[in-house]
Motif scaffolding. Structure first.
Motif, mmCIF file in Angstrom:
data_model
loop_
_atom_site.group_PDB
_atom_site.id
_atom_site.type_symbol
_atom_site.label_atom_id
_atom_site.label_comp_id
_atom_site.label_asym_id
_atom_site.label_seq_id
_atom_site.Cartn_x
_atom_site.Cartn_y
_atom_site.Cartn_z
ATOM 1 N N PHE A 89 3.859 8.684 -35.702
ATOM 2 C CA PHE A 89 2.503 8.652 -36.242
ATOM 3 C C PHE A 89 2.460 9.038 -37.723
ATOM 4 O O PHE A 89 1.507 8.715 -38.419
ATOM 5 C CB PHE A 89 1.588 9.588 -35.442
ATOM 6 N N GLU A 90 3.488 9.731 -38.216
ATOM 7 C CA GLU A 90 3.541 10.086 -39.636
ATOM 8 C C GLU A 90 4.403 9.096 -40.429
ATOM 9 O O GLU A 90 4.045 8.702 -41.530
ATOM 10 C CB GLU A 90 4.094 11.506 -39.814
ATOM 11 N N ASP A 91 5.546 8.697 -39.861
ATOM 12 C CA ASP A 91 6.470 7.807 -40.570
ATOM 13 C C ASP A 91 7.028 6.782 -39.563
ATOM 14 O O ASP A 91 7.632 7.165 -38.561
ATOM 15 C CB ASP A 91 7.605 8.616 -41.205
ATOM 16 N N GLN A 92 6.815 5.507 -39.858
ATOM 17 C CA GLN A 92 7.199 4.439 -38.927
ATOM 18 C C GLN A 92 8.410 3.647 -39.403
ATOM 19 O O GLN A 92 8.810 2.672 -38.755
ATOM 20 C CB GLN A 92 6.017 3.479 -38.728
ATOM 21 N N THR A 93 9.014 4.048 -40.518
ATOM 22 C CA THR A 93 10.117 3.260 -41.082
ATOM 23 C C THR A 93 11.336 3.256 -40.172
ATOM 24 O O THR A 93 12.021 2.234 -40.038
ATOM 25 C CB THR A 93 10.501 3.812 -42.463
ATOM 26 N N SER A 94 11.642 4.395 -39.532
ATOM 27 C CA SER A 94 12.825 4.445 -38.668
ATOM 28 C C SER A 94 12.644 3.572 -37.431
ATOM 29 O O SER A 94 13.583 2.908 -36.986
ATOM 30 C CB SER A 94 13.115 5.890 -38.261
ATOM 31 N N LEU A 95 11.431 3.541 -36.866
ATOM 32 C CA LEU A 95 11.168 2.660 -35.721
ATOM 33 C C LEU A 95 11.324 1.196 -36.111
ATOM 34 O O LEU A 95 11.887 0.397 -35.359
ATOM 35 C CB LEU A 95 9.753 2.906 -35.184
ATOM 36 N N GLU A 96 10.817 0.840 -37.280
ATOM 37 C CA GLU A 96 10.930 -0.547 -37.744
ATOM 38 C C GLU A 96 12.384 -0.924 -38.029
ATOM 39 O O GLU A 96 12.800 -2.065 -37.789
ATOM 40 C CB GLU A 96 10.063 -0.738 -38.983
ATOM 41 N N PHE A 97 13.176 0.045 -38.506
ATOM 42 C CA PHE A 97 14.601 -0.200 -38.739
ATOM 43 C C PHE A 97 15.330 -0.460 -37.414
ATOM 44 O O PHE A 97 16.099 -1.417 -37.289
ATOM 45 C CB PHE A 97 15.222 0.993 -39.465
ATOM 46 N N PHE A 98 15.075 0.399 -36.411
ATOM 47 C CA PHE A 98 15.708 0.211 -35.103
ATOM 48 C C PHE A 98 15.248 -1.086 -34.446
ATOM 49 O O PHE A 98 16.006 -1.754 -33.739
ATOM 50 C CB PHE A 98 15.410 1.399 -34.190
ATOM 51 N N SER A 99 13.990 -1.456 -34.660
ATOM 52 C CA SER A 99 13.473 -2.693 -34.080
ATOM 53 C C SER A 99 14.199 -3.915 -34.645
ATOM 54 O O SER A 99 14.549 -4.841 -33.904
ATOM 55 C CB SER A 99 11.971 -2.801 -34.360
ATOM 56 N N LYS A 100 14.422 -3.911 -35.943
ATOM 57 C CA LYS A 100 15.120 -5.036 -36.561
ATOM 58 C C LYS A 100 16.595 -5.056 -36.188
ATOM 59 O O LYS A 100 17.197 -6.117 -35.994
ATOM 60 C CB LYS A 100 14.959 -4.959 -38.077
ATOM 61 N N LYS A 101 17.185 -3.869 -36.043
ATOM 62 C CA LYS A 101 18.612 -3.781 -35.718
ATOM 63 C C LYS A 101 18.897 -4.268 -34.301
ATOM 64 O O LYS A 101 19.868 -4.993 -34.064
ATOM 65 C CB LYS A 101 19.068 -2.332 -35.886
ATOM 66 N N SER A 102 18.054 -3.870 -33.358
ATOM 67 C CA SER A 102 18.282 -4.221 -31.950
ATOM 68 C C SER A 102 17.477 -5.428 -31.489
ATOM 69 O O SER A 102 17.567 -5.814 -30.317
ATOM 70 C CB SER A 102 17.960 -3.020 -31.061
#
Length: 304
Positions: free
Chosen positions: A70-83
């Protein structure tokens, strides 16, 4: 934006990139299950059980990831693109929000919407000593409660749960394949998730008698924070390509009862050349034949 395209050097890399290309009929949505940096045993068991239910269309990250969606979504978006996953389930635990789950989905590798749920009661797959469904079984989803139709947040949660658990799209269904039920009930501000295995018993007729046997996992959830997409972005995410839209057929209309009417355009017909049914009453008389031949008729000479 300028995108840098790297040409694949091997056939394997080429196949990998072709799978990720946009298609008219997209692949089954995959989900990534991520454990937060301070996840406890309960949250870890929940992630493992949902991974067992979602397999083989899921990726479980076993290492802890210190992030706050809810504060920072960059890591979720990185994992989404990677997997290559468009769905995610993030589990965490702290004093302010104990036993916390965040379920969400992506659009173009960016967070579309996500909802935070708190776990109040949990019964794992191991605790229920009954037979389990095989891996990859497509579940039947049942939603009970007026909140799923009245409240906008619950309506979006229903859409999100359908997206998460629906599995692959199948053209045909056989009766023996309907063996797994996921039931969601919204009542008194809580969401109850129950899993059942369908048992087909003998009934003395063609239609079997159906019994439900609790299988697990079982969750009592409460809604906490929400991050919902705007109406314009949500409408854009639901947009279908032109290739999937059915082509409109001309000169066809339907009435209120569902009857189909069609209009056919034909050339003007010459009714004099119309072939009618051969009947004695429709035979031409000698006088009519002579009139058609111009009044000249040849009489047959009698033979002596």
């Amino acid at each position: 934006l300028i995108y840098c395209y790297r040409k694949p050097k091997t056939k394997r890399a080429k196949r990998f990139l072709e799978k990720r290309e946009p298609k008219l009929n997209e692949n089954t949505k995959n989900a990534m299950l991520i454990r937060g940096g301070n996840a406890n045993l309960t949250v870890t068991e929940v992630l493992k059980d949902i991974y067992a239910v979602k397999k083989p269309f899921a990726v479980l990250y076993k290492r802890k990831n210190i992030t706050r969606p809810f504060e920072d979504q960059t890591s979720l978006e990185f994992f989404s693109k990677k997997s290559d996953c468009s769905l995610f389930l993030f589990g965490s635990h702290n004093k302010k929000r104990p036993n916390n789950l965040i379920i969400g989905r992506m659009f173009d590798y960016h967070v579309l919407d996500m909802i935070e749920l708190g776990i109040e009661k949990f019964v794992s797959l191991k605790d229920v000593k009954n037979s389990k469904c095989p891996e990859g079984t497509k579940p039947m989803l049942i939603f009970a409660g007026d909140m799923f139709d009245v409240n906008e947040e619950y309506r979006r949660l229903k859409s999100l749960l359908i997206d998460f658990f629906r599995g692959p799209t199948v053209p045909n269904i056989r009766l023996a394949g309907l063996e797994y039920v996921l039931h969601f009930t919204a009542v008194d501000g809580k969401i109850y998730m129950r899993s059942y295995k369908v048992l087909l018993k003998k009934s003395g007729c063609k239609i079997p008698r159906i019994e439900l046997e609790e299988m697990g996992p079982s969750l009592d959830l409460v809604m906490r924070r929400t991050h919902l997409a705007s109406d314009d972005l949500y409408k854009l995410a639901l947009k279908q390509p032109k290739g999937l839209k059915p082509k409109k057929k001309k000169n066809i209309s339907h009435d209120v009862f569902g009857t189909t009417y069609g209009r056919i355009h034909m050339q003007k017909q010459d009714l004099s050349q119309l072939q009618t049914r051969k009947m004695k009453g429709l035979k031409k008389r000698p006088a009519e034949k002579s009139a058609e031949d111009g009044g000249t008729t040849l009489k047959k000479s009698k033979s002596a």
